[in-house]
Design a protein around this motif. Structure first.
Motif, PDB file in Angstrom:
ATOM      1  N   ASN A   4       0.835  -1.214   0.000  1.00 49.91           N
ATOM      2  CA  ASN A   4       0.000   0.000   0.000  1.00 49.91           C
ATOM      3  C   ASN A   4       0.864   1.256   0.000  1.00 49.91           C
ATOM      4  O   ASN A   4       0.551   2.242  -0.680  1.00 49.91           O
ATOM      5  N   LEU A  40      -1.023   4.318  -1.722  1.00 55.32           N
ATOM      6  CA  LEU A  40      -2.394   4.198  -1.202  1.00 55.32           C
ATOM      7  C   LEU A  40      -2.438   4.552   0.280  1.00 55.32           C
ATOM      8  O   LEU A  40      -3.495   4.765   0.845  1.00 55.32           O
ATOM      9  N   VAL A  54      -2.289  -1.658  -9.851  1.00 55.59           N
ATOM     10  CA  VAL A  54      -2.592  -2.302  -8.570  1.00 55.59           C
ATOM     11  C   VAL A  54      -3.512  -3.501  -8.795  1.00 55.59           C
ATOM     12  O   VAL A  54      -4.488  -3.407  -9.538  1.00 55.59           O
ATOM     13  N   PHE A  86      -5.564  -6.302  -6.336  1.00 59.74           N
ATOM     14  CA  PHE A  86      -5.866  -6.733  -4.971  1.00 59.74           C
ATOM     15  C   PHE A  86      -6.202  -8.220  -4.966  1.00 59.74           C
ATOM     16  O   PHE A  86      -6.278  -8.873  -6.010  1.00 59.74           O
ATOM     17  N   THR A  96      -9.051  -9.911  -4.153  1.00 62.55           N
ATOM     18  CA  THR A  96     -10.310 -10.283  -4.845  1.00 62.55           C
ATOM     19  C   THR A  96     -11.077  -9.021  -5.196  1.00 62.55           C
ATOM     20  O   THR A  96     -10.717  -7.923  -4.776  1.00 62.55           O
ATOM     21  N   LEU A  97     -12.185  -9.213  -5.899  1.00 63.18           N
ATOM     22  CA  LEU A  97     -13.126  -8.127  -6.223  1.00 63.18           C
ATOM     23  C   LEU A  97     -12.386  -6.874  -6.692  1.00 63.18           C
ATOM     24  O   LEU A  97     -12.573  -5.784  -6.173  1.00 63.18           O
ATOM     25  N   ASN A  98     -11.565  -7.083  -7.697  1.00 60.20           N
ATOM     26  CA  ASN A  98     -10.725  -6.010  -8.215  1.00 60.20           C
ATOM     27  C   ASN A  98     -11.410  -5.111  -9.217  1.00 60.20           C
ATOM     28  O   ASN A  98     -10.925  -4.035  -9.506  1.00 60.20           O
ATOM     29  N   LEU A  99     -12.496  -5.627  -9.788  1.00 57.07           N
ATOM     30  CA  LEU A  99     -13.044  -4.934 -10.956  1.00 57.07           C
ATOM     31  C   LEU A  99     -14.205  -4.013 -10.585  1.00 57.07           C
ATOM     32  O   LEU A  99     -14.891  -4.243  -9.590  1.00 57.07           O
ATOM     33  N   VAL A 100     -14.385  -3.006 -11.411  1.00 59.17           N
ATOM     34  CA  VAL A 100     -15.526  -2.104 -11.247  1.00 59.17           C
ATOM     35  C   VAL A 100     -16.722  -2.814 -11.873  1.00 59.17           C
ATOM     36  O   VAL A 100     -16.734  -3.073 -13.084  1.00 59.17           O
ATOM     37  N   LEU A 125     -19.274   6.143 -16.288  1.00 59.90           N
ATOM     38  CA  LEU A 125     -19.421   5.709 -14.891  1.00 59.90           C
ATOM     39  C   LEU A 125     -20.764   6.176 -14.326  1.00 59.90           C
ATOM     40  O   LEU A 125     -21.469   5.416 -13.660  1.00 59.90           O
ATOM     41  N   ARG A 167     -16.255  -0.054  -2.082  1.00 58.56           N
ATOM     42  CA  ARG A 167     -15.086  -0.779  -2.580  1.00 58.56           C
ATOM     43  C   ARG A 167     -14.756  -0.341  -4.019  1.00 58.56           C
ATOM     44  O   ARG A 167     -13.600  -0.123  -4.378  1.00 58.56           O
ATOM     45  N   GLU A 168     -15.825  -0.198  -4.800  1.00 64.24           N
ATOM     46  CA  GLU A 168     -15.656   0.200  -6.194  1.00 64.24           C
ATOM     47  C   GLU A 168     -15.001   1.584  -6.297  1.00 64.24           C
ATOM     48  O   GLU A 168     -14.115   1.813  -7.136  1.00 64.24           O
ATOM     49  N   ILE A 199     -11.397   1.212  -5.613  1.00 57.94           N
ATOM     50  CA  ILE A 199     -10.660   0.679  -6.775  1.00 57.94           C
ATOM     51  C   ILE A 199     -10.415   1.791  -7.799  1.00 57.94           C
ATOM     52  O   ILE A 199      -9.319   1.921  -8.351  1.00 57.94           O
ATOM     53  N   LEU A 200     -11.448   2.610  -8.009  1.00 59.53           N
ATOM     54  CA  LEU A 200     -11.293   3.718  -8.962  1.00 59.53           C
ATOM     55  C   LEU A 200     -10.208   4.688  -8.491  1.00 59.53           C
ATOM     56  O   LEU A 200      -9.430   5.202  -9.293  1.00 59.53           O
ATOM     57  N   ALA A 227      -7.702   3.804  -6.625  1.00 61.16           N
ATOM     58  CA  ALA A 227      -6.427   3.088  -6.753  1.00 61.16           C
ATOM     59  C   ALA A 227      -5.890   3.171  -8.171  1.00 61.16           C
ATOM     60  O   ALA A 227      -4.681   3.222  -8.384  1.00 61.16           O
ATOM     61  N   VAL A 228      -6.788   3.175  -9.167  1.00 60.76           N
ATOM     62  CA  VAL A 228      -6.299   3.240 -10.549  1.00 60.76           C
ATOM     63  C   VAL A 228      -6.041   4.678 -11.007  1.00 60.76           C
ATOM     64  O   VAL A 228      -5.635   4.896 -12.144  1.00 60.76           O
ATOM     65  N   VAL A 245      -8.306   4.471  -0.033  1.00 65.31           N
ATOM     66  CA  VAL A 245      -8.373   3.198  -0.757  1.00 65.31           C
ATOM     67  C   VAL A 245      -8.331   2.034   0.230  1.00 65.31           C
ATOM     68  O   VAL A 245      -9.121   1.090   0.139  1.00 65.31           O
ATOM     69  N   THR A 246      -7.431   2.126   1.214  1.00 62.92           N
ATOM     70  CA  THR A 246      -7.292   1.014   2.164  1.00 62.92           C
ATOM     71  C   THR A 246      -8.574   0.825   2.970  1.00 62.92           C
ATOM     72  O   THR A 246      -8.996  -0.297   3.225  1.00 62.92           O
ATOM     73  N   LEU A 261     -11.281  -0.738   0.652  1.00 67.22           N
ATOM     74  CA  LEU A 261     -11.093  -2.144   0.292  1.00 67.22           C
ATOM     75  C   LEU A 261     -11.537  -3.100   1.394  1.00 67.22           C
ATOM     76  O   LEU A 261     -11.668  -4.293   1.161  1.00 67.22           O
TER      77      LEU A 261
END
Lengths: 236, 386
Positions: A51, A56, A89, A91, A93-97, B8, B275-276, B279-280, B282-283, B379-380, B383
């Protein structure tokens, strides 16, 4: 020149009596194209270290330099922009939008970096072909298996050719066959794109295939091992 | 970046269709209700004006002394004018036997008058004005003079011979001033000398009385005093203002409830997508982009709901406006609904545009807090949500 370097990095969660040190005085550096696996039991500081590497989270003390940028000096927006351009990055699991298709998920980082539609389409298809998922671009995450989702996440992480990709337990939710497919893909991308990869893992199969293996315990680096060299505690 | 942002926002709504549809329907219903409320308020105000000016005054009245005659054809050609009634008012004393009452005799053209005012429909004894030499009295005045249909009385003015009249009928409007003092005769029977000449103009629905008063002025004698209903009927103006205030309070309350609903929906949406959003981030999406994604989602949802609500509200209002809403049961004794208790909701630019704009503003305000919260999530932290 190293892609990323940690200098005396410590990270403590909480304050006073509830303070919990997660990393202690870590000093490490990673060169371009290097693949490093972080091993250690739960709570050893692997995820914290990744992280911090990806910007992050922020260290309590010490400095982290990513491609010449001191992460501690950047604002939230600055960190986001640095991640956008230079970091991928993945992770556990559940990485996707979930509201975007597989192809759109891969294209996010390209789109954020201003790639044209033609460039994006070409790159996304190239990566899908490379991952053995040429026909899955239009599928939404809910329509993909766990292994496919992880492969798409890896593709998204490398799509914009970042300098650094961090992967936190990428194979922990996969069976052996899928884990092998994912590892093959990672190493192939590493060879072709010369991307530096930091992987936190419990999985010995992953660690064995990494060029460098770093062991952590209670937030400290206990062993920094390159298979063709003698192991030593810390290498900067 | 903009394309990604719009995708989005669009997908956040369409991929969670059930939740979005329920939220959209709720907001649309609220906006449709606001459109109908606003149009009904206009309809009630219109009905009060229509009824009150139809008592006698007209939308615009003008009076002057002397015998100068205006060109009625020119007055009737003025934009917005539906009808112009010619009248004459002459002060004097009505005498019947031992009773006598000071009053103003009002000369009218009965056919035209009956078409525009309510008096002809409010005759409770005898008949409306038809023949020369007859007088139509308000019930209060008739009672004080002790006369009824068929009885005779005389109109006295200082320095003039008494004029005999036969009572043709008695009317009752419920308006004390009119019932207690009203005495109508044919225009030709009303003395001209020393009398005040009057016209009453009736306008088409929605026409502006003040504007019409200005347009009528050039065709009236220079000495004429021109009075739009807003100046003559101050009580009605206040009543309409009160109606607006009450309705605005209802609208504000409805919008506050709507804003809470929107805010709650936005918070739930963010909770589901924490969470989503992580992730956004994070990217590489910046906190500002995350904030605008949430705001965009709410604005699109409220905008869409606003459009649907507006269409539904306009449809229902058009239907109600065509057939009218009969409120006679609650207005029969109200002097401001003397002719009819039916109201016709009327759409105005304000009633169509304002609810949507205010709902968008409320939606934006309501989404600011959830959007700020979404942009602050690390982000942390994000997640940890599954």
């Amino acid at each position: 020149m190293s892609v990323i370097a940690f200098h005396g990095v410590s990270k403590t969660y909480g304050r006073g009596e509830t303070a919990a040190p997660a990393l202690r005085q870590v000093t490490l550096a990673f060169a371009q194209g290097e693949v490093a696996a972080f091993m250690g039991p739960s709570g050893s500081g692997k995820t914290t270290l990744l992280n911090l590497a990806a910007g992050l989270d922020r260290p309590s003390t010490g400095t982290i330099c990513l491609l010449g940028h001191d992460l501690g000096r950047l604002s939230e927006t600055g960190l986001a922009l640095l991640r956008r351009r230079h970091v991928g990055v993945v992770f556990q699991t559940l990485n996707l939008v979930r509201i975007l298709t597989a192809a759109e998920n891969i294209a996010i980082s390209l789109e954020l970096n201003g790639a044209s539609r033609a460039e994006r389409d070409r790159r996304v298809q190239e990566l899908l072909d490379l991952a053995g998922l040429p026909d899955r671009g239009a599928a939404f995450p809910g329509e993909l298996s766990g292994g496919e989702q992880q492969r798409i996440a890896v593709l998204r992480a490398v799509a914009h050719r970042p300098g650094l990709v961090v992967l936190d337990e990428p194979t922990s939710s996969l069976d052996t066959a899928h884990a092998h497919v994912l590892l093959d893909l990672l190493l192939r991308l590493n060879r072709e794109e010369h991307t530096t990869m930091l992987i936190a893992t419990h999985d010995d199969r992953v660690a064995r295939r990494a060029a460098r293996r770093i062991e952590l315990l209670d937030g400290e680096v206990t062993c920094d091992h390159t298979p063709d060299r003698q192991p030593h505690p810390a290498r900067a | 970046m903009f394309r990604l942002w719009t995708r989005l926002v669009y997908r956040a709504i369409t991929r969670r269709f059930a939740r979005s549809a329920i939220a959209c329907c709720g907001v649309a219903l609220g906006i449709a209700a606001l459109v109908l409320l606003e149009a009904t308020m206009e309809g009630v105000s219109d009905a009060m004006v229509r009824n009150t000016v139809a008592l006698h005054h007209g939308h615009v009245a003008a009076s002057w002394t002397g015998s100068e005659e205006p060109d009625l054809a020119r007055l009737r050609a003025v934009r917005g004018v539906r009808a112009v009634l010619r009248r004459r008012a002459c002060g004097g004393m009505l005498v019947s036997g031992r009773h006598q009452e000071g009053t103003t005799l009002c000369g009218v053209e009965p056919l035209q008058e009956a078409a525009e005012t309510v008096i002809a429909g409010k005759v409770v004894a005898g008949t409306y004005l038809r023949k020369p030499g007859t007088v139509l009295l308000g019930r209060g005045l008739a009672e004080r003079l002790g006369v009824g249909p068929g009885d005779s009385l005389q109109f006295h003015r200082p320095g003039h011979a008494a004029m005999p009249f036969a009572v043709c009928g008695v009317f009752r409007t419920g308006v004390e001033l009119l019932d207690g003092n009203g005495a109508f005769v044919l225009l030709a029977d009303c003395p001209n000398e020393g009398a005040r000449q009057e016209i009453a103009a009736f306008l088409h629905p929605g026409a502006d009385a003040r504007g019409s008063a200005q347009d009528l002025a050039p065709w009236l004698p220079a000495a004429a005093r021109i009075t739009p209903w807003q100046e003559a009927l101050a009580e009605l103006v206040q009543l309409i203002a009160l109606n607006h205030v009450a309705m605005n309070i209802v609208q504000i309350l409805a919008l506050v409830i709507l804003a809470f609903g929107v805010s709650n929906t936005a918070f739930i949406s963010i909770g589901e997508r924490t969470r989503e959003l992580g992730i956004l981030k994070a990217v590489g999406l910046t906190p500002a982009s995350i904030r605008w994604t949430v705001l965009g989602e709410v604005l699109l949802l409220v905008g869409l709901a606003g459009l649907l609500g507006d269409l539904a509200g306009c449809g229902v209002t058009a239907l109600a406006g065509t057939h009218g809403i009969d409120l006679s049961r609650w207005t029969s004794e109200n002097p401001h609904f003397i002719a009819s208790g039916r109201i016709y909701p009327r759409l105005t630019l304000r009633s169509i545009v304002l609810p949507v704009l205010v709902a968008l503003a409320c939606g934006l305000m309501a989404a600011l807090l959830p959007a700020a919260r979404a942009s602050r999530i690390t982000v942390t932290e994000a997640l940890r949500h599954v």
